[in-house]
Design an enzyme around this catalytic site. Structure first.
Site, PDB file in Angstrom:
ATOM      1  N   LYS A  27       0.881  -1.203  -0.203  1.00  0.00           N
ATOM      2  CA  LYS A  27      -0.050   0.102   0.115  1.00  0.00           C
ATOM      3  C   LYS A  27       0.701   1.391   0.088  1.00  0.00           C
ATOM      4  O   LYS A  27       0.516   2.389  -0.505  1.00  0.00           O
ATOM      5  CB  LYS A  27      -0.732   0.152   1.171  1.00  0.00           C
TER       6      LYS A  27
HETATM    7  C1  LIG Z   1      -4.521  -4.535   1.224  1.00  0.00           C
HETATM    8  C2  LIG Z   1      -3.631  -5.878   1.027  1.00  0.00           C
HETATM    9  C3  LIG Z   1      -4.109  -7.050   0.024  1.00  0.00           C
HETATM   10  C4  LIG Z   1      -5.523  -6.852  -0.746  1.00  0.00           C
HETATM   11  O1  LIG Z   1      -5.297  -5.778  -1.671  1.00  0.00           O
HETATM   12  P1  LIG Z   1      -6.416  -5.286  -2.554  1.00  0.00           P
HETATM   13  O2  LIG Z   1      -6.025  -4.473  -3.251  1.00  0.00           O
HETATM   14  O3  LIG Z   1      -7.259  -5.138  -1.458  1.00  0.00           O
HETATM   15  O4  LIG Z   1      -6.849  -6.448  -3.272  1.00  0.00           O
HETATM   16  C5  LIG Z   1      -3.311  -8.022   0.091  1.00  0.00           C
HETATM   17  N1  LIG Z   1      -2.255  -8.105   0.919  1.00  0.00           N
HETATM   18  C6  LIG Z   1      -1.853  -7.113   1.928  1.00  0.00           C
HETATM   19  C7  LIG Z   1      -0.571  -7.398   2.634  1.00  0.00           C
HETATM   20  C8  LIG Z   1      -2.415  -6.186   1.897  1.00  0.00           C
HETATM   21  O5  LIG Z   1      -2.305  -5.067   2.754  1.00  0.00           O
END
Ligand SMILES: *Cc1c(COP(=O)(O)O)cnc(C)c1O
Length: 460
Positions: free
Chosen positions: A112
């Site tokens: 993220k």
């Molecule tokens: C947010 C997240 C996901 C999922 O990602 P999306 O874009 O919501 O599908 C997977 N793994 C981790 C570690 C995350 O923080």
């Protein structure tokens, strides 16, 4: 470049407006009116470039007049300067045709950071130029919140409120949200699960009086600018394995469908992607939907990969919009069915379109733990539980095309699950080694819209 809502009934916006707005006024999500394509030669020319340079070339066609080239390059440089790896998103080889894309070298150790660090820079720049100040409210299953706190703390033009489900995030995730001391960032522990938090955020956006009075903005994965920032590493990794001359496939651990949707955009832009594989944990609504054609929510079952403990997968709406040939009213109808009945049935034409684009698989809790153990023993790789869901599902889709599985978080973010599966307690990187010693600031709140709105109004 203009942006349209997936429900077809909201104002058409510029990139800057779509970024600052988040959710469209008709409840939909913004998408660019056309997807710019890159030629074979454009993609080939990315070989050997820095991550930042590739980021500029991928995103620039989408940003319109919001920034000059110089300004945009400068924002990108600032966004990724704090990453702990020179490649930003390095690739590691797991097996002859299986690679891991490490997306956890940012300041909060999850993918993220790629979008959030950039969005923090872009928000601050655009708001200061306009002399504005906004309130950002976001829901998190753990990683979005910490990434947003880290990206927005101390900025002048933004107050940030993060809603996380009380008791359902890992201790590292919680501490990353509750230890920043800057007065403009606030962590709210909500009684409920992630969908409670996300529902409250959506309701706040649909409460137009509240929305105006606090100047609400969103940075959840519904924000187009986040999706866009995630398109970049699909290109950088594919090019390093020989694209566009040779195609690649991706497996993506998925919850809100944001990251995998970015892969879909990369493909539409011209990147030769053979397969895009959706990997879910036991909360497998996306896998079930692709199998059955019926999108039906169930209760969230807490898992060892908590960032994917989701039953309402917001960005799926974007894929649905394309599957319905950009018919916003068809999408609005389905979303209305979901709201009133808890499910909707996808038309034959749309589901076969989606099945052509996305393969899928799920990993149970036992399969996830077994994958963590197996990858340490056989491949020498310590995978976080989300990444292990990815590699487990990817194994059923390996072939002659190189498979890239996205490693979405650092194992040190989930030490209990790692300890249980491997006996190893992964240490935090040096730069955050004192996380457990920093004082926490937590506000506990009922999973109730009015209660949350009151706290926000008091604090800004
Ligand atoms: C947010 C997240 C996901 C999922 O990602 P999306 O874009 O919501 O599908 C997977 N793994 C981790 C570690 C995350 O923080």
């Amino acid at each position: 470049m203009h942006y349209h809502s997936t429900r077809g009934a909201a104002p058409v916006l510029t990139f800057e407006q779509a970024m600052l707005t988040g959710l469209a006024r008709d409840g939909g999500l913004y998408l660019p009116e056309t997807i710019p394509t890159l030629s074979h030669a454009d993609i080939a020319a990315m070989a050997g470039l820095s991550y930042e340079e590739i980021a500029f070339r991928i995103m620039r066609p989408f940003t319109g007049d919001t920034f000059t080239d110089e300004e945009f390059a400068d924002l990108i440089a600032k966004a990724y300067a704090g990453f702990g790896h020179a490649a930003r998103a390095p690739l590691v080889q797991l097996a002859p045709n299986h690679f891991l894309l490490e997306l956890f070298h940012g300041p909060t150790l999850a993918f993220k950071d790629f979008a959030m660090q950039l969005i923090g820079q872009m928000f601050e720049f655009a708001l200061k130029r306009n002399g504005e100040r906004v309130t950002i409210v976001g829901a998190t299953s753990g990683d979005t919140g910490s990434a947003a706190m880290e990206a927005f703390r101390g900025l002048e033009a933004v107050d940030l409120f993060i809603l996380y489900p009380h008791g359902r995030v890992s201790e590292v995730q919680r501490r990353q949200m509750t230890t920043p001391s800057e007065a403009n960032v606030h962590a709210l522990a909500v009684d409920g699960d992630f969908d409670t938090c996300q529902g409250a955020v959506k309701d706040m956006f649909n409460d137009f009086d509240f929305r105006e009075s606090v100047k609400l903005a969103g940075v959840n994965s519904i924000n187009w600018a986040r999706v866009l920032a995630q398109v970049v590493y699909y290109f950088s990794s594919a090019v390093s394995l020989g694209a566009p001359h040779r195609p690649v496939s991706f497996t993506v651990p998925t919850g809100n469908f944001g990251d995998i949707f970015a892969g879909h955009i990369a493909k539409q832009m011209g990147l030769p992607i053979e397969k895009l594989v959706v990997a879910t944990n036991q909360n497998d609504i996306l896998h079930r939907t692709l199998e059955t054609g019926v999108y039906k929510t169930e209760d969230v079952q807490p898992s060892i990969s908590p960032s994917m403990d989701i039953q309402v997968s917001s960005n799926f709406e974007r894929a649905l919009y394309y599957a319905y040939d950009s018919d916003g009213s068809a999408v609005a109808q389905q979303m209305n069915d979901l709201k009133t009945t808890g499910e909707f049935t996808i038309s034959q034409g749309a589901i076969s379109h989606l099945r052509d684009l996305f393969a899928s698989g799920r990993a149970s809790e036992a399969e996830t733990s077994a994958a963590i153990t197996r990858y340490v023993e056989q491949h020498g790789e310590l995978l976080c539980p989300h990444s292990a869901v990815g590699t487990h599902v990817a194994e059923s889709h390996l072939g002659t095309t190189p498979m890239i599985t996205l490693a979405t978080a650092h194992p040190a973010k989930f030490p209990d699950a790692m300890q249980a599966a491997t006996g190893i307690h992964p240490p935090l990187p040096k730069r955050m080694a004192d996380l457990y010693d920093r004082p926490e600031r937590i506000t506990r709140v009922a999973g109730d819209l009015a209660a949350i709105q009151t706290i926000i109004k008091e604090r800004i």
